[in-house]
Scaffold this active site. Structure first.
Site, PDB file in Angstrom:
ATOM      1  N   ASP A 111       0.832  -1.204   0.000  1.00  0.00           N
ATOM      2  CA  ASP A 111       0.000   0.000   0.000  1.00  0.00           C
ATOM      3  C   ASP A 111       0.875   1.266   0.000  1.00  0.00           C
ATOM      4  O   ASP A 111       1.897   1.314   0.683  1.00  0.00           O
ATOM      5  CB  ASP A 111      -0.874  -0.037   1.268  1.00  0.00           C
ATOM      6  CG  ASP A 111      -1.953   1.028   1.262  1.00  0.00           C
ATOM      7  OD1 ASP A 111      -2.737   1.068   0.306  1.00  0.00           O
ATOM      8  OD2 ASP A 111      -2.003   1.837   2.210  1.00  0.00           O
ATOM      9  N   GLU A 147       1.765  -0.620  -4.968  1.00  0.00           N
ATOM     10  CA  GLU A 147       0.662   0.244  -5.382  1.00  0.00           C
ATOM     11  C   GLU A 147       1.246   1.597  -5.786  1.00  0.00           C
ATOM     12  O   GLU A 147       1.557   2.424  -4.943  1.00  0.00           O
ATOM     13  CB  GLU A 147      -0.348   0.439  -4.243  1.00  0.00           C
ATOM     14  CG  GLU A 147      -1.608   1.152  -4.748  1.00  0.00           C
ATOM     15  CD  GLU A 147      -2.187   2.200  -3.793  1.00  0.00           C
ATOM     16  OE1 GLU A 147      -3.245   2.760  -4.107  1.00  0.00           O
ATOM     17  OE2 GLU A 147      -1.570   2.478  -2.757  1.00  0.00           O
ATOM     18  N   ASP A 197     -10.576   1.539  -5.072  1.00  0.00           N
ATOM     19  CA  ASP A 197     -10.287   2.983  -5.046  1.00  0.00           C
ATOM     20  C   ASP A 197     -10.858   3.715  -6.254  1.00  0.00           C
ATOM     21  O   ASP A 197     -10.611   4.919  -6.405  1.00  0.00           O
ATOM     22  CB  ASP A 197      -8.763   3.208  -5.049  1.00  0.00           C
ATOM     23  CG  ASP A 197      -8.121   2.883  -3.711  1.00  0.00           C
ATOM     24  OD1 ASP A 197      -8.823   2.892  -2.686  1.00  0.00           O
ATOM     25  OD2 ASP A 197      -6.900   2.623  -3.700  1.00  0.00           O
TER      26      ASP A 197
END
Ligand code: ARE
Length: 586
Positions: free
Chosen positions: A328, A357, A424
């Site tokens: 992340d 990410e 997201d």
């Protein structure tokens, strides 16, 4: 000749080791300016009678984007090192391009003029796990996939799918729910699942970790997680977890200690604190993810923090045999941390997948010493602009995808995590304004593209929803409420991907793209298999000439299984509105 546009720089996406023996060299020139390019190269130490003799090999045009042409060549230098330059010819000029500039003739009195690939060291070769290239991922947001054990529901949990989610609502999804629905994944044909965070945390998304060594009690326990991983492995499904190492949650005990003891806390250097006492408003006076006070940024340069997080990373591999980590906010953590992370996890499981990410150009993380892949949002954005929103025509789309492919080495592209959406982003059917035909084309493009595609839970059955939290609705399990048409389409594409190596692997070549009729034709080739994909991204039926000489070949329509011989010089194809044709060339 537009010399200003000519660009090359050794390493990264322009000159890299594809494998232990092979170098790939690329060159960029102004679009439609250069007619031919030759690579001039030689071993720097091989001189004969005081003469340095250069090899001269033609480079092929590997694609074009809006502004540039790209040239490519593969070289296997016997001593794993070269010095090299480029001989370029335009309409009216021939020049040699080297690291030191442009020359009329190739200098041979000194190797110092040339670009340098000093040595192909095996340990430096980018190497992603092989299995990733044959994997179709399925992303699960555990709070919303299925409620398998109501006994562990959060107190405030709402009845399943009773309303649209807010940023604070709970519906009781858990690990047992995933176990109970593994048959859906097997039926769909996916062979990897990526779970957004499952460790102990107060929010519904669990990106605010309280304890990295515990499963969130509303999701289950370690035994249930072990059962999930083992069952997945039995069914040939890999499991990837989310590593939230950029920041912790507000209730992470070291942060609570700093809140309590201030400057005297032994954990004060675990964070980036601007001043004491800590305050959360109007803005936190410590570094956080965005300005979210609930997510204090961890100081990953601190050896204690580093050791703690690397212990977390190795613990879940060692004890539970997970197959991948999705990292992340990966680009806000220092590179040194990620180098050590890679060594730590690969030393216990060499083929574990490390997925960062990063929404932007991520070359600095993809040099072989940090990640195996990044979430390929540039791919997502290009595909959405063309298929979903009709913001760009077919030509520009082909240019964008060529650009995406030339932004990284080929071995990086082979393991790229290609997604149409995630937790997201708004859901793909919603982005397509509920036009199922467009969604089908997007899945076709995604699943025929080289890399490791990922399907966001529920997209395969036509779920809708806008930006977070809208894209995190409860999974629909009642068959009559699912869009079975999309489901069958995705299943068929995944099956084709499994059956045909060229569908999932290999090289993509854009053969034809027309803004007028908005059609796109490309081939996928791998070893001796070629697949031809023709897409009509318009509301009108089109009649196109296939830009390949296929006379004497057999074509198998992979969708209908029809097989026919091509007898004429040119082949015409009629493609319905938002339709496609898929042929295997035999
Ligand atoms: C909540 C609200 C949001 C609000 C946000 C900020 O729901 O509506 O915008 O707060 O205040 C997790 C939760 C989110 C939650 C967030 C904060 O899942 O629901 O949002 O925590 O509490 C950038 C980062 C990228 C990040 C995205 C979201 O670079 O790393 O923003 N993604 C990860 C996860 C998220 C997670 C977090 C990070 C935090 O995948 O789910 O959020 O752990 C451009 C930019 C990118 C940007 C991207 C998206 O391309 O260049 O940098 O990504 O847009 O905004």
């Amino acid at each position: 000749m537009f010399k200003e546009a000519i660009y090359h720089r050794p390493k990264d996406n322009f000159a890299y080791a594809y494998d232990e023996k092979t170098l790939h060299i690329r060159l960029r020139t102004k679009k439609d300016d250069i007619k031919t390019v030759y690579l001039l190269y030689a071993d720097p130490y091989e001189w004969k009678d005081g003469v340095w003799k250069l090899n001269r090999e033609p480079m092929a045009k590997s694609g074009a984007d809006d502004l540039f042409d790209y040239w490519f060549i593969e070289v296997i230098p016997p001593y794993r090192r070269i010095r090299y330059g480029f001989e370029l010819t335009s309409e009216n000029e021939k020049i040699v391009y080297t690291e030191k500039g442009f020359y009329h003739e190739a200098p041979t009195d000194d190797t110092a003029y040339y670009f340098c690939f000093p040595f192909l060291n095996k340990i430096d070769v980018f190497h992603a796990p092989e299995w990733v290239k044959d994997t179709v991922w399925y992303q699960i947001f555990p709070e919303r996939f299925a409620n398998g054990n109501p006994d562990i529901n959060p107190e405030e949990a709402l009845p399943w799918a009773s309303e649209d989610p807010t940023s604070t609502s709970f519906f009781g999804g858990d690990l047992e729910g995933i176990i109970q629905h593994l048959d859906h994944l097997v039926d769909l044909g996916v062979n990897g699942i990526y779970l957004t965070p499952i460790f102990h945390a107060p929010s519904n998304h669990k990106y605010d970790t309280t304890n990295y060594f515990e499963i969130d009690p509303h999701f289950g326990d370690k035994q249930t997680f072990k059962k999930l991983v083992d069952l997945c492995h039995e069914k040939g499904i890999r499991v990837m977890l989310d590593a939230v190492f950029n920041h912790c949650g507000y209730y992470f005990s070291p942060f609570q200690d700093v809140l309590k003891n201030g400057e005297a806390s032994k954990y004060k250097d675990w964070f980036h604190i601007h001043e004491f006492p800590l305050q959360t408003t109007p803005r936190p006076n410590y570094d956080t993810f965005a300005f979210v006070a609930q997510m204090p940024k961890l100081n990953t340069e601190n050896p204690e923090v580093k050791k703690y997080l690397l212990d977390v990373a190795t613990y879940w591999i060692r004890e539970f045999d997970i197959d991948g980590w999705r990292l992340d906010v990966a680009n806000e953590i220092d590179h040194q941390f990620w180098r050590e992370f890679r060594q730590a996890v690969k030393s216990i499981k060499p083929d574990v997948y490390i997925l960062g990410e990063i929404w932007h150009d991520a070359m600095p993380w993809l040099r072989g010493d940090q990640f195996d892949a990044v979430m390929n949002y540039p791919f997502t954005n290009g595909a959405i602009r063309f298929f979903a929103k009709n913001e760009i025509g077919a030509k520009q789309f082909a240019n964008i995808m060529t650009n995406v492919l030339h932004s990284y080495p080929e071995n990086v592209n082979e393991a790229a995590f290609n997604l149409l959406g995630s937790h997201d982003t708004p859901r793909i059917l919603t982005v397509c304004d509920n036009d199922v035909r467009k969604v089908k084309l997007l899945f076709l493009f995604q699943l025929s593209f080289t890399g490791s595609p990922c399907i966001y839970y529920g997209d395969e059955i036509g779920m809708t929803g806008g930006q977070d939290p809208g894209c995190r609705k409860c999974m629909i399990w009642e068959e009559e409420k699912q869009n079975r048409d999309i489901l069958e389409h995705v299943k068929k594409l995944i099956a084709l991907r499994k059956a045909h190596p060229a569908f999932r692997r290999g090289k993509i070549t854009f053969m034809d793209a027309s803004d007028e009729s908005n059609h796109l034709i490309y081939t996928k080739t791998y070893l001796d298999e070629t697949i031809l994909v023709m897409i009509n991204n318009s509301s009108k039926e089109i009649d196109v000439t296939v830009p390949l000489s296929l006379k004497g070949k057999w074509l198998v329509n992979l969708w209908t299984k029809e097989r026919f011989a091509v007898e004429s010089e040119t082949l015409r194809a009629i493609i319905p509105p938002y339709g496609f044709l898929l042929y295997q060339v035999q």
